[in-house]
Motif scaffolding. Structure first.
Motif, PDB file in Angstrom:
ATOM      1  N   SER A 469       0.819  -1.222   0.000  1.00 17.50           N
ATOM      2  CA  SER A 469       0.000   0.000   0.000  1.00 17.50           C
ATOM      3  C   SER A 469       0.844   1.260   0.000  1.00 17.50           C
ATOM      4  N   VAL A 472       2.051   3.135  -3.753  1.00 18.83           N
ATOM      5  CA  VAL A 472       1.198   3.954  -4.615  1.00 18.83           C
ATOM      6  C   VAL A 472       0.700   5.150  -3.829  1.00 18.83           C
ATOM      7  N   TRP A 475      -5.734   7.557  -3.052  1.00 16.52           N
ATOM      8  CA  TRP A 475      -6.760   6.591  -2.677  1.00 16.52           C
ATOM      9  C   TRP A 475      -6.361   5.149  -3.008  1.00 16.52           C
ATOM     10  N   LYS A 476      -5.418   4.958  -3.978  1.00 18.69           N
ATOM     11  CA  LYS A 476      -4.995   3.594  -4.301  1.00 18.69           C
ATOM     12  C   LYS A 476      -4.307   2.943  -3.109  1.00 18.69           C
ATOM     13  N   GLY A 477      -3.542   3.734  -2.368  1.00 19.24           N
ATOM     14  CA  GLY A 477      -2.882   3.205  -1.190  1.00 19.24           C
ATOM     15  C   GLY A 477      -3.875   2.748  -0.142  1.00 19.24           C
ATOM     16  N   TRP A 478      -4.980   3.542   0.063  1.00 19.36           N
ATOM     17  CA  TRP A 478      -6.010   3.138   1.034  1.00 19.36           C
ATOM     18  C   TRP A 478      -6.686   1.844   0.588  1.00 19.36           C
ATOM     19  N   LEU A 479      -6.943   1.715  -0.697  1.00 20.89           N
ATOM     20  CA  LEU A 479      -7.601   0.500  -1.184  1.00 20.89           C
ATOM     21  C   LEU A 479      -6.727  -0.745  -1.015  1.00 20.89           C
ATOM     22  N   LEU A 480      -5.396  -0.565  -1.082  1.00 20.23           N
ATOM     23  CA  LEU A 480      -4.483  -1.717  -1.019  1.00 20.23           C
ATOM     24  C   LEU A 480      -4.087  -2.109   0.397  1.00 20.23           C
TER      25      LEU A 480
END
Length: 529
Positions: A469, A472, A475-480
């Motif tokens: 996470s 990236v 928001w991509k980091g939060w999703l991962l």
């Protein structure tokens, strides 16, 4: 006047008759002197097919079919030898009537065409006959022997070995006495690489009981040899050095220079300089190299091993242990890979076993490398597309994705090191283990790479310092974040299965979760820093 004319005619008749008488009696005397001299020198029977003496410029002497036989010679199969030890097709020289009365008779120069010397195998044994009551004595002394077209054949009984043959285009022997060696100068014809070798030194005295123990020494120079006569390589080689020992065991030291050495697989000329110490088995042509030191561009390496003279398939079987303690990877790639510039630069170390089997195949296609290990320090890819991806990977692996997004195409020169093991056969480099270290990441891979530079195919893992996470932004980091536990393995922030394939100009990077060969990669390694 009439009586004067008669007197002149009578004088000419008397002179002609005396000359005829001298020549007639000189011929058997000269023939026997030649046979006695050679019999005494070699302590062997001598045969002579044709012999003539003419009254030309003193006495002109010509002979054909001269053979010096071995003493009673029995080979390993119990068969008596029929071949002569030394055969001469033709010889000629001049002397004077006054010289004929001297013993020993002095001859300035003897001209020989077609000299053939055969040395029997070590396994053959010699039986010495009883000494004759009146042994022959040397009754002719020769200053110089000038030979055109000679060959030396070193016979062998060893399995899968051809006789070793030396082709000598021209040779001059200076006779300094029966118990001392000849001084010689010679031009030898080298078949591969094609060229003439100029040599001078000492030969003999001939060992009549063990011919292989006959001493030999000299210096040589080999100029402008065309390496393209050996399939797969090219360049113009020059060499010089010295040698000494016996016919059966020669020790040689020398140097070679090839300013434009190249392999046909790449066609990139590079300067190559070598120094060697070699032990040559005169019974079969095998060569022990201890060692060969070589300098290619900025790279230095050492080779130790054998060059075996093979009968079937015919050719040289080369087996060397190669150590490169200080080299450059770009030098090796420039020599062996067609792509230009080389795919990578960096300091290079390597150990491997090299094998070039015999056969009429280009060297690059039959070259084999086994038990190979290597290290590359300060590696840098010359392809901007590949290096940019390496730079971006390093930034993300350290948890700095914003910098990767900004700088990923700006050509960061990320310091990196590589090490692994390899094998090469049929133009394909197999890499069972490859470790690539860079700031924040370890790349562990295995796969294949073609020496023509067109394709490569690797699978492996990228082990990172950062969690998945953290690689990236936004928001991509939060999703991962929920995926972090699934990728966090073996002490690394993340382990991502990857594959790299395609070509140098069109590389393809992706993930590969299905290849079981990568499941244990990295489990014993410390986490990336």
């Amino acid at each position: 006047m009439q009586w004067v004319g008669i007197a002149v005619v009578l004088g000419l008749l008397i002179f002609g008759g005396a000359t005829w008488w001298l020549v007639r009696h000189a011929e058997p005397l000269m023939r026997q002197r030649i046979i006695d001299t050679l019999s005494a020198r070699f302590q062997s029977p001598v045969e002579l097919d044709e012999f003539h003496v003419t009254a030309a410029k003193g006495l002109g002497v010509e002979g054909k079919g001269l053979r010096i036989m071995y003493l009673i010679e029995v080979n390993a199969q119990g068969q008596q030898r029929e071949e002569p030890m030394l055969a001469i097709d033709e010889f000629r020289f001049h002397t004077t009537l006054a010289n004929l009365r001297k013993s020993p008779m002095h001859v300035g120069e003897v001209y020989v065409t077609g000299l053939h010397l055969r040395k029997p195998p070590k396994e053959d044994r010699k039986i010495t006959p009883p000494e004759p009551k009146k042994p022959p004595k040397e009754s002719i002394v020769v200053d110089r022997i000038i030979v055109d077209h000679a060959d030396l054949v070193m016979e062998t009984h060893k399995e899968n070995k051809e006789p070793l043959e030396w082709d000598i285009a021209h040779m001059v022997l200076v006779d300094v006495g029966a118990k001392r060696p000849f001084d010689y100068t010679a031009t030898l014809v080298n078949p591969k690489p094609l060229g003439d070798i100029a040599s001078k030194g000492h030969f003999g005295p001939w060992n009549i009981f063990v011919p292989g123990d006959t001493p030999l020494d000299g210096v040589y120079e080999f100029s402008r040899a065309d390496l393209s006569t050996t399939k797969g390589i090219a360049g113009i080689l020059s060499s010089k050095g010295s040698f000494g020992g016996t016919l059966d065991n020669i020790v040689a030291d020398g140097e070679t220079d090839t300013p434009d050495f190249r392999l046909d697989v790449s066609e990139h000329p590079v300067p190559l300089h070598t120094k060697y110490h070699a032990i040559i088995d005169g019974t079969n042509g095998d060569v022990l190299l201890q060692p060969v030191e070589a300098w290619l561009l900025k790279s230095y390496f050492v080779c130790v091993g054998h060059v075996i003279n093979n009968k079937n398939p015919k050719g040289k079987d080369i087996r060397l242990d190669v150590v490169m303690p200080k080299a450059r990877i770009e030098d090796m790639l420039r020599l062996g890979v067609k792509t230009s510039p080389p795919l990578m630069t960096g300091g290079f170390k390597m150990k491997t076993r090299l094998h070039i089997p015999p056969g009429d195949v280009a060297i690059a296609k039959k070259l084999e490398l086994t038990d190979g290990t290597f290290e590359i320090h300060g590696a840098h890819f010359t392809s901007d597309r590949i290096q940019e991806k390496i730079d971006a990977l390093s930034m993300r692996a350290q948890g700095r994705p914003k910098e990767a997004n900004v700088q990923g195409t700006a050509g960061f020169d990320t310091p990196s090191d590589m090490r692994g093991s390899f094998q090469l056969k049929n133009g394909i480099i197999n890499v069972p283990s490859l470790r690539y270290d860079m700031p924040g990441a370890q790349v562990l891979m295995l796969g294949q790479y073609s020496t023509d530079g067109n394709t490569f195919d690797f699978v492996g893992k990228v082990r990172t310092k950062a969690r998945i996470s953290q690689m990236v932004t936004g928001w991509k980091g939060w999703l991962l974040k929920p995926a972090d536990p699934f990728f966090k393995k073996h002490g690394a922030g993340a382990e991502i299965p990857v594959k790299i394939n395609g070509t140098k100009d069109e590389p393809h990077f992706g993930t590969d979760f299905k290849d079981d060969r990568t499941k244990d990669l990295g489990k014993d390694l410390p986490p990336p820093q």
